[in-house]
Scaffold this motif. Structure first.
Motif, short mmCIF file in Angstrom:
data_model
loop_
_atom_site.label_atom_id
_atom_site.label_comp_id
_atom_site.label_asym_id
_atom_site.label_seq_id
_atom_site.Cartn_x
_atom_site.Cartn_y
_atom_site.Cartn_z
N GLU A 74 16.29 13.35 -1.73
CA GLU A 74 15.62 14.44 -1.02
C GLU A 74 15.00 13.92 0.27
N SER A 75 15.06 14.71 1.32
CA SER A 75 14.44 14.32 2.59
C SER A 75 12.92 14.42 2.48
N PHE A 76 12.23 13.58 3.22
CA PHE A 76 10.77 13.62 3.20
C PHE A 76 10.23 13.41 4.61
N ARG A 77 9.01 13.81 4.81
CA ARG A 77 8.30 13.61 6.08
C ARG A 77 7.31 12.47 5.86
N PRO A 78 7.41 11.38 6.60
CA PRO A 78 6.52 10.24 6.36
C PRO A 78 5.06 10.60 6.62
N ASP A 79 4.19 9.90 5.90
CA ASP A 79 2.75 10.09 6.09
C ASP A 79 2.24 9.29 7.28
N LEU A 80 2.98 8.25 7.66
CA LEU A 80 2.58 7.38 8.76
C LEU A 80 3.82 6.69 9.32
N VAL A 81 3.85 6.48 10.63
CA VAL A 81 4.92 5.72 11.27
C VAL A 81 4.31 4.48 11.90
N GLN A 98 -5.58 0.30 6.88
CA GLN A 98 -6.32 0.78 5.71
C GLN A 98 -7.70 1.30 6.10
N ARG A 99 -8.37 0.58 7.01
CA ARG A 99 -9.68 1.03 7.45
C ARG A 99 -9.55 2.35 8.21
N MET A 100 -8.51 2.48 9.03
CA MET A 100 -8.29 3.72 9.77
C MET A 100 -8.02 4.87 8.84
N LEU A 101 -7.30 4.62 7.76
CA LEU A 101 -7.06 5.66 6.75
C LEU A 101 -8.37 6.07 6.09
N GLU A 102 -9.23 5.11 5.83
CA GLU A 102 -10.51 5.40 5.18
C GLU A 102 -11.38 6.32 6.04
N VAL A 103 -11.35 6.10 7.37
CA VAL A 103 -12.18 6.92 8.26
C VAL A 103 -11.42 8.13 8.79
N ASP A 104 -10.21 8.36 8.27
CA ASP A 104 -9.39 9.51 8.67
C ASP A 104 -9.13 9.51 10.17
N ILE A 106 0.81 -1.22 0.00
CA ILE A 106 0.00 0.00 0.00
C ILE A 106 0.84 1.27 0.00
N ALA A 107 2.16 1.15 0.19
CA ALA A 107 2.97 2.37 0.33
C ALA A 107 4.44 2.09 0.09
N HIS A 108 5.20 3.17 -0.02
CA HIS A 108 6.66 3.07 -0.04
C HIS A 108 7.13 3.04 1.41
N VAL A 109 7.98 2.06 1.75
CA VAL A 109 8.37 1.84 3.14
C VAL A 109 9.86 2.11 3.34
N THR A 110 10.18 2.90 4.35
CA THR A 110 11.55 3.13 4.78
C THR A 110 11.73 2.51 6.16
N VAL A 111 12.74 1.64 6.29
CA VAL A 111 12.98 0.95 7.56
C VAL A 111 14.15 1.59 8.30
N VAL A 112 13.91 1.99 9.53
CA VAL A 112 14.97 2.46 10.44
C VAL A 112 14.68 1.80 11.79
N ALA A 113 15.53 0.85 12.17
CA ALA A 113 15.24 0.03 13.34
C ALA A 113 16.52 -0.20 14.15
N PRO A 114 16.38 -0.61 15.40
CA PRO A 114 17.57 -0.87 16.23
C PRO A 114 18.43 -1.98 15.64
N ALA A 115 19.73 -1.86 15.82
CA ALA A 115 20.66 -2.88 15.33
C ALA A 115 20.51 -4.18 16.11
N SER A 116 20.07 -4.10 17.36
CA SER A 116 19.85 -5.28 18.20
C SER A 116 18.59 -5.08 19.01
N GLU A 117 18.11 -6.14 19.64
CA GLU A 117 16.83 -6.06 20.36
C GLU A 117 16.89 -5.02 21.47
N GLN A 118 15.80 -4.25 21.57
CA GLN A 118 15.70 -3.18 22.56
C GLN A 118 14.39 -3.28 23.35
#
Length: 276
Positions: A89-96, A154-160, A26-38
């Motif tokens: 270019e830097s961007f601001r995500p639509d959802l986290v 997706q349902r949450m997006l539909e109902v804003d 449903i979207a373009h995904v950028t992953v930024v996550a911890p290198a090890s379990e936190q």
């Protein structure tokens, strides 16, 4: 649509991989996550040491950014430096999205959760966010849970859903991922705020030294029927709108009437040299 995906189980966690695959439909995904379990680090951040971050790959395919820090660090660094599109270019995500976590984040576990903290950090930046957690199971069905989570999103997006509120917490029981008939129930719930007593098992290491291992305990008092704890126990998904503001509004006026005052400014202690 651009989604920032993170977690607290680490960049190599199967729940993260499943969530990424489901979200990429449903979207373009950028992953930024911890290198090890936190797990269990709450909303801690790194500020006394450098914050290291490296891109990681599956063969030639980028997996995402691995950050030597907490989930909150990941979101902060992603928004400041690592959310870069194909054109540089830097961007601001639509959802986290934070998850899928391996283990529930219901009741007071929300306070300790790195998964929820990552979503909270996003909400602090006025970004729509949701934490997603799955009941721990040795054979956890992360792909099924991720697909369910995306359906909810997706349902949450539909109902804003994020128009007037930024932070949500979604929990999925194992029973919902293994059901063979019928759609699982989704309940809108309160966070169960009853205390869970601390319990530790005492053991000895090979050198005879004592150590303690925390063990799970049930809530001290029965949680309310409208809480996330009960929803999960009964096999339903729980969706909870969470608040960041922790001020007890009902106490502000009574406290203003207390007439609290420090009185005269306290005097600093007299230097002993003055007496000699």
């Amino acid at each position: 649509m651009r989604i920032l995906l993170t977690n607290d189980d680490g960049v190599y966690a199967p729940g993260l991989a499943a969530m990424r695959a489901a979200l990429e439909r449903i979207a373009h995904v950028t992953v930024v996550a911890p290198a090890s379990e936190q797990s269990g680090v709450g909303h801690s951040i790194t500020f006394l040491t450098p914050l290291m971050a490296n891109q990681v790959f599956d063969l030639d395919e980028p997996r995402g950014w691995a950050v030597e820090g907490s989930p909150a660090d990941c979101v902060k660094l992603a928004l400041a430096k690592l959310c870069i599109d194909e054109n540089g270019e830097s961007f601001r995500p639509d959802l986290v999205v934070s998850g899928v976590n391996n283990g529930f984040n219901v009741g007071i576990n929300v306070l300790y959760s790195g998964t929820v903290a990552a979503a909270t950090e996003a909400a602090l930046h006025d970004l729509p966010s949701i934490a997603v957690s799955l009941e721990w199971d040795e054979h956890a069905r992360f792909n099924t849970a991720a697909a369910m989570a995306v359906s909810v999103i997706q349902r949450m997006l539909e109902v804003d859903a994020w128009r007037d509120h930024r932070l949500y917490n979604l929990n999925i029981p194992t029973a919902a991922t293994t059901a063979t008939s019928g759609a699982p129930e989704l309940r809108v719930c309160r966070m169960g705020a009853h205390r869970w007593d601390a319990a530790f098992e005492e053991r000895l290491d090979p050198k005879g030294r004592r150590y303690f291992w925390t063990v799970g305990t049930p809530p001290t008092e029965p949680p309310g029927a409208d809480t996330d704890v009960v929803a999960i126990r009964e096999g339903a998904l729980s969706l909870t709108p969470l608040e960041i503001e922790r001020t007890c509004e009902s106490m502000l006026k009574p406290m203003a009437d207390w007439g609290l005052s420090l009185g005269a400014a306290p005097q600093p202690p007299k230097d002993r040299a003055d007496d000699e």
